[in-house]
Design a protein around this motif. Structure first.
Motif, short mmCIF file in Angstrom:
data_model
loop_
_atom_site.label_atom_id
_atom_site.label_comp_id
_atom_site.label_asym_id
_atom_site.label_seq_id
_atom_site.Cartn_x
_atom_site.Cartn_y
_atom_site.Cartn_z
N MET A 1 0.84 -1.19 0.00
CA MET A 1 0.00 0.00 0.00
C MET A 1 0.88 1.25 0.00
N ARG A 2 0.54 2.21 -0.85
CA ARG A 2 1.31 3.45 -0.91
C ARG A 2 1.16 4.23 0.38
N SER A 3 2.16 5.06 0.66
CA SER A 3 2.16 5.86 1.88
C SER A 3 0.92 6.74 1.98
N GLU A 4 0.55 7.38 0.87
CA GLU A 4 -0.62 8.27 0.87
C GLU A 4 -1.90 7.49 1.13
N ASP A 5 -2.00 6.30 0.54
CA ASP A 5 -3.18 5.46 0.75
C ASP A 5 -3.28 5.00 2.20
N ALA A 6 -2.12 4.71 2.80
CA ALA A 6 -2.11 4.27 4.19
C ALA A 6 -2.60 5.38 5.11
N VAL A 7 -2.19 6.62 4.84
CA VAL A 7 -2.63 7.75 5.66
C VAL A 7 -4.13 7.97 5.50
N ILE A 8 -4.62 7.88 4.27
CA ILE A 8 -6.06 8.05 4.01
C ILE A 8 -6.85 6.96 4.72
N TRP A 9 -6.36 5.72 4.63
CA TRP A 9 -7.03 4.60 5.31
C TRP A 9 -7.07 4.84 6.81
N TRP A 10 -5.93 5.26 7.39
CA TRP A 10 -5.87 5.53 8.83
C TRP A 10 -6.84 6.64 9.21
N PHE A 11 -6.89 7.73 8.43
CA PHE A 11 -7.76 8.87 8.75
C PHE A 11 -9.23 8.45 8.70
N LYS A 12 -9.59 7.65 7.72
CA LYS A 12 -10.98 7.18 7.63
C LYS A 12 -11.30 6.21 8.75
N THR A 13 -10.34 5.38 9.11
CA THR A 13 -10.54 4.44 10.23
C THR A 13 -10.78 5.21 11.52
N ARG A 14 -10.05 6.30 11.69
CA ARG A 14 -10.20 7.14 12.88
C ARG A 14 -11.47 8.01 12.81
N ARG A 15 -12.18 7.94 11.73
CA ARG A 15 -13.39 8.74 11.48
C ARG A 15 -13.10 10.24 11.56
N GLY A 16 -11.88 10.60 11.19
CA GLY A 16 -11.47 11.99 11.23
C GLY A 16 -12.25 12.85 10.25
N HIS A 17 -12.65 12.28 9.13
CA HIS A 17 -13.37 13.05 8.11
C HIS A 17 -14.76 13.47 8.58
N THR A 18 -15.33 12.76 9.57
CA THR A 18 -16.64 13.13 10.10
C THR A 18 -16.56 13.75 11.48
N LEU A 19 -15.77 13.15 12.37
CA LEU A 19 -15.73 13.61 13.76
C LEU A 19 -14.93 14.89 13.96
N LEU A 20 -13.84 15.06 13.19
CA LEU A 20 -12.99 16.23 13.39
C LEU A 20 -13.71 17.55 13.09
N PRO A 21 -14.41 17.68 11.95
CA PRO A 21 -15.13 18.93 11.71
C PRO A 21 -16.21 19.20 12.75
N VAL A 22 -16.90 18.14 13.18
CA VAL A 22 -17.94 18.30 14.20
C VAL A 22 -17.33 18.78 15.51
N ALA A 23 -16.23 18.16 15.92
CA ALA A 23 -15.57 18.52 17.18
C ALA A 23 -15.16 19.99 17.20
N LEU A 24 -14.56 20.44 16.11
CA LEU A 24 -14.08 21.83 16.06
C LEU A 24 -15.24 22.82 15.95
N ALA A 25 -16.28 22.45 15.22
CA ALA A 25 -17.44 23.34 15.10
C ALA A 25 -18.15 23.50 16.44
N VAL A 26 -18.33 22.39 17.16
CA VAL A 26 -18.97 22.45 18.48
C VAL A 26 -18.13 23.28 19.44
N PHE A 27 -16.82 23.07 19.41
CA PHE A 27 -15.91 23.81 20.29
C PHE A 27 -16.00 25.32 20.02
#
Length: 198
Positions: free
Chosen positions: A1-27
């Motif tokens: 797996m390419r380095s970029e793909d691994a980072v994208i996979w990790w970020f999606k696994t961490r649900r960063g694409h959904t939880l991070l914007p919500v966390a910062l908006a609420v804050f």
């Protein structure tokens, strides 16, 4: 797996694409909404007027913990790229983004009190990460416990005691230094605990 793909996979696994914007908006919205609001809360050592902004980092920390605990252990332990550094980077980016949110609210609201929001988030994140090293996901309650302790015994009359850190004025150099120190120690503890679980 390419380095970029691994980072994208990790970020999606961490649900960063959904939880991070919500966390910062609420804050940011909560910090703006309660900026200068204080309430009288019961205390053993006085009758302090507590700034509601003290409690604003709690949802941010809860969502950060949710991201850190969203994992696929088997895949992460067998992967070539260690996710430990990525998790540490995620925590650091969330705290940097919370500082940007605080500065934006400060600029919009015209008061320096908002800057204490990111400082307190930094301190409470450090406390949470320290607890996560031995208590796992339940460590998300440690910042809440700290805030309750501050309310109950953290004031002398209406003056916050130095050890409270989060109740000190936004201009306190001691609180800023303590927050950075506790965060750095918590990040180091999180680095070690993540290595054990990956």
């Amino acid at each position: 797996m390419r380095s970029e793909d691994a980072v994208i996979w990790w970020f999606k696994t961490r649900r960063g694409h959904t939880l991070l914007p919500v966390a910062l908006a609420v804050f940011a919205m909560a910090l703006y909404a309660v900026q200068d609001t204080t309430v009288l809360l019961p205390s053993i050592t006085g009758s302090p007027r507590i700034a509601l902004s003290l409690f604003v980092p709690v949802p941010l920390l809860a969502l950060l913990m949710a991201m850190l605990e969203s994992r696929v252990p088997a895949a992460e332990s067998s992967g070539a790229r260690s996710v430990t550094l990525l998790d540490s980077a995620l925590v650091t980016v969330v705290m940097a983004a919370s500082a940007v949110c605080s500065l934006a609210v400060c600029a919009l609201h015209g008061t320096a009190a908002a800057t204490a929001g990111s400082r307190n988030a930094l301190f409470l994140t450090g406390v949470m990460l320290l607890g996560r090293a031995w208590a796992g996901q339940s460590a998300v309650m440690l910042p809440v416990g700290w805030l309750v302790t501050v309310v109950v015994i953290g004031f002398r009359g209406n003056v916050p005691r130095t050890w409270t850190v989060v109740a000190l004025p936004a201009t306190s150099a001691f609180a800023a230094t303590a927050s950075l120190t506790v965060f750095a120690i918590g990040l180091a503890a999180q680095f070690r605990s993540s290595r054990r679980t990956t």
